[in-house]
Structure formats: structure tokens, C-alpha cells
Scaffold this motif. Structure first.
Motif, short mmCIF file in Angstrom:
data_model
loop_
_atom_site.label_atom_id
_atom_site.label_comp_id
_atom_site.label_asym_id
_atom_site.label_seq_id
_atom_site.Cartn_x
_atom_site.Cartn_y
_atom_site.Cartn_z
N ILE A 1 0.83 -1.20 0.00
CA ILE A 1 0.00 0.00 0.00
C ILE A 1 0.87 1.26 0.00
O ILE A 1 0.61 2.21 -0.74
CB ILE A 1 -0.97 -0.01 1.20
CG1 ILE A 1 -2.00 -1.13 1.02
CG2 ILE A 1 -1.66 1.34 1.36
CD1 ILE A 1 -2.87 -1.37 2.24
N LEU A 2 1.91 1.26 0.83
CA LEU A 2 2.84 2.40 0.86
C LEU A 2 3.45 2.61 -0.52
O LEU A 2 3.52 3.74 -1.02
CB LEU A 2 3.94 2.16 1.90
CG LEU A 2 5.06 3.21 1.92
CD1 LEU A 2 4.52 4.56 2.38
CD2 LEU A 2 6.21 2.73 2.81
N HIS A 3 3.89 1.54 -1.17
CA HIS A 3 4.50 1.63 -2.50
C HIS A 3 3.52 2.22 -3.50
O HIS A 3 3.86 3.14 -4.27
CB HIS A 3 4.98 0.25 -2.94
CG HIS A 3 5.68 0.26 -4.26
ND1 HIS A 3 5.09 -0.23 -5.40
CD2 HIS A 3 6.90 0.72 -4.61
CE1 HIS A 3 5.93 -0.08 -6.41
NE2 HIS A 3 7.04 0.49 -5.96
N ASP A 4 2.29 1.71 -3.52
CA ASP A 4 1.27 2.25 -4.43
C ASP A 4 1.07 3.74 -4.19
O ASP A 4 1.00 4.54 -5.13
CB ASP A 4 -0.07 1.53 -4.25
CG ASP A 4 -0.08 0.13 -4.84
OD1 ASP A 4 0.87 -0.23 -5.56
OD2 ASP A 4 -1.06 -0.59 -4.58
N TYR A 5 0.98 4.12 -2.92
CA TYR A 5 0.76 5.52 -2.59
C TYR A 5 1.94 6.39 -3.04
O TYR A 5 1.73 7.46 -3.63
CB TYR A 5 0.54 5.69 -1.08
CG TYR A 5 0.50 7.14 -0.67
CD1 TYR A 5 -0.57 7.95 -1.02
CD2 TYR A 5 1.57 7.70 0.03
CE1 TYR A 5 -0.59 9.29 -0.67
CE2 TYR A 5 1.55 9.04 0.38
CZ TYR A 5 0.47 9.83 0.03
OH TYR A 5 0.46 11.16 0.37
N LEU A 6 3.16 5.94 -2.78
CA LEU A 6 4.33 6.72 -3.17
C LEU A 6 4.40 6.91 -4.68
O LEU A 6 4.76 7.98 -5.17
CB LEU A 6 5.61 6.08 -2.64
CG LEU A 6 5.79 6.11 -1.12
CD1 LEU A 6 7.00 5.29 -0.70
CD2 LEU A 6 5.89 7.54 -0.62
N LEU A 7 4.05 5.87 -5.43
CA LEU A 7 4.06 5.99 -6.90
C LEU A 7 3.01 6.98 -7.39
O LEU A 7 3.26 7.75 -8.31
CB LEU A 7 3.83 4.63 -7.55
CG LEU A 7 4.98 3.63 -7.43
CD1 LEU A 7 4.57 2.29 -8.04
CD2 LEU A 7 6.25 4.15 -8.06
N ARG A 8 1.84 6.97 -6.78
CA ARG A 8 0.75 7.86 -7.23
C ARG A 8 0.92 9.28 -6.72
O ARG A 8 0.42 10.22 -7.34
CB ARG A 8 -0.59 7.31 -6.77
CG ARG A 8 -0.96 6.04 -7.50
CD ARG A 8 -2.35 5.59 -7.12
NE ARG A 8 -2.41 4.13 -7.23
CZ ARG A 8 -3.29 3.38 -6.61
NH1 ARG A 8 -4.19 3.93 -5.84
NH2 ARG A 8 -3.26 2.08 -6.75
N SER A 9 1.60 9.46 -5.60
CA SER A 9 1.70 10.80 -5.02
C SER A 9 2.86 11.61 -5.57
O SER A 9 2.90 12.82 -5.38
CB SER A 9 1.86 10.69 -3.49
OG SER A 9 3.15 10.18 -3.18
N ASP A 10 3.81 10.98 -6.19
CA ASP A 10 5.00 11.65 -6.72
C ASP A 10 5.82 12.35 -5.63
O ASP A 10 6.52 13.32 -5.91
CB ASP A 10 4.63 12.66 -7.82
CG ASP A 10 4.11 11.98 -9.07
OD1 ASP A 10 4.56 10.87 -9.37
OD2 ASP A 10 3.24 12.58 -9.75
N GLN A 11 5.74 11.87 -4.39
CA GLN A 11 6.54 12.46 -3.31
C GLN A 11 8.01 12.08 -3.45
O GLN A 11 8.88 12.82 -3.00
CB GLN A 11 6.04 11.99 -1.94
CG GLN A 11 4.72 12.58 -1.55
CD GLN A 11 4.34 12.18 -0.14
OE1 GLN A 11 5.20 11.90 0.70
NE2 GLN A 11 3.05 12.18 0.14
N VAL A 12 8.26 10.92 -4.05
CA VAL A 12 9.63 10.45 -4.27
C VAL A 12 9.70 9.90 -5.69
O VAL A 12 8.68 9.66 -6.33
CB VAL A 12 10.05 9.36 -3.25
CG1 VAL A 12 10.05 9.90 -1.83
CG2 VAL A 12 9.16 8.14 -3.34
#
Length: 176
Positions: A64-75
Motif C-alpha cells: 500500500i505504501l508503495h502504491d501511494y508513493l508511486l501515485r503521489s510523486d513524493q519520491v
């Protein structure tokens, strides 16, 4: 470092879930928070290999964290994939399983930003994973297709029986 909160989700349908309480993760230098309402399918695993890596397990928070990070463009994608591998280790996912999962997500991101050393490691893990998974994946895929054909053939029979049962149900009567 690691997850700073429990995972609380609510089912949307047979595939997707939404986060009901923020999911926090403390990295080496930054803190990330998956917000309430974030939609996820947990781990995106191809059906023929769910026998080895189910869609959810001890690695669900990391997925879930990985999906979120990919969609949020934070990193960057490379950093999101690296955080995924670190989170898998912190969730105590076995070495071989986490490297296979990392290899799959790196392949999914088309190896963008990969260094020569990372590409060499990825290639070695990918080749070994393919050799390990090839035969069982082909067998599972063949039997999934066979089961789909059998279900397709049985569907009209099931539908006709359901129609017959509806005819047998007594109609309610209004009494005066």
C-alpha cells in the motif's frame, strides 16, 4: 524506522479497498502517510503466481505504501521501489520473496533510473525467478484456462436452474 500505525481498511468491492485510518511510515529521513480514503488493491500480483505471493500478507502495508508513493510523486520511482524493499524487510518478509517482489516492481516501472549495479542485481534475480516460476506458472495458467472453459460451459445450466427456482417461489398474497 518502519510503520508507525496499524493498517485499517474497508472493502470497496471484490478487488479494491480503501484506507480508513492514516497509515504512517517513518523512513530514514522522511515520514510518509497514506491518507484516509486512499484506494488500493493490496499487492498487484499476476493470478498465475498468487500461489507463491498472495495479494495480501505480511507485506500488505509495504504494498500500500508503495502504491501511494508511486501515485503521489513524493519520491522518484527508484526511491519508491527502494522504500518498498526496505519496508518488506522491516515487515520480516523472507529474503527471496522480498527480492522477487522488488524485481517485479522494478520491472513494472521499466527499470527507470536504474544504475548499472542495480540493473545487474535485477537481471540476476529476474533470471533465477523466471527459472523457478516458469513450470508452475505454465501449469497454473493452463488449469485456470481449463477451469474458465468448464465454468463457461456450466453457466447456461446454472442460469436455467436459477430461472426454474424463481418460478417455484410462491407469490405473496394480500389478505383483506
Amino acid at each position: 524506522m518502519g510503520f508507525t500505525s496499524a493498517l485499517v481498511v474497508e472493502e470497496i468491492d471484490g478487488t479494491f479497498w480503501k484506507v480508513r485510518e492514516p497509515l504512517g511510515y517513518a523512513g530514514a529521513d522522511e515520514h510518509f502517510e497514506v491518507p484516509v480514503g486512499f484506494r488500493t488493491d493490496f499487492a498487484s500480483v499476476p493470478r498465475p503466481v498468487v500461489w507463491l505471493i498472495p495479494r495480501y500478507g505480511v507485506y500488505t502495508r509495504a504494498a500500500i505504501l508503495h502504491d501511494y508513493l508511486l501515485r503521489s510523486d513524493q519520491v522518484s520511482t527508484v526511491d519508491a521501489d527502494g522504500l518498498f524493499r526496505r519496508a518488506l524487510r522491516e515487515c520480516e518478509v523472507s529474503l527471496l520473496r522480498r527480492w522477487m517482489m522488488w524485481t517485479a516492481v522494478r520491472f513494472g516501472s521499466r527499470l527507470r533510473g536504474a544504475s548499472a549495479a542495480a540493473l545487474a542485481v535485477w537481471t540476476a534475480v529476474a533470471v533465477l525467478s523466471i527459472l523457478f516460476l516458469l513450470i508452475p506458472t505454465v501449469v497454473v495458467t493452463v488449469f485456470l484456462m481449463l477451469f474458465w472453459v468448464i465454468e463457461l460451459l456450466a453457466w447456461p445450466l446454472d442460469r436455467s436452474r436459477a430461472h426454474d427456482r424463481r418460478k417455484q417461489v410462491p407469490r405473496p398474497e394480500m389478505r383483506s
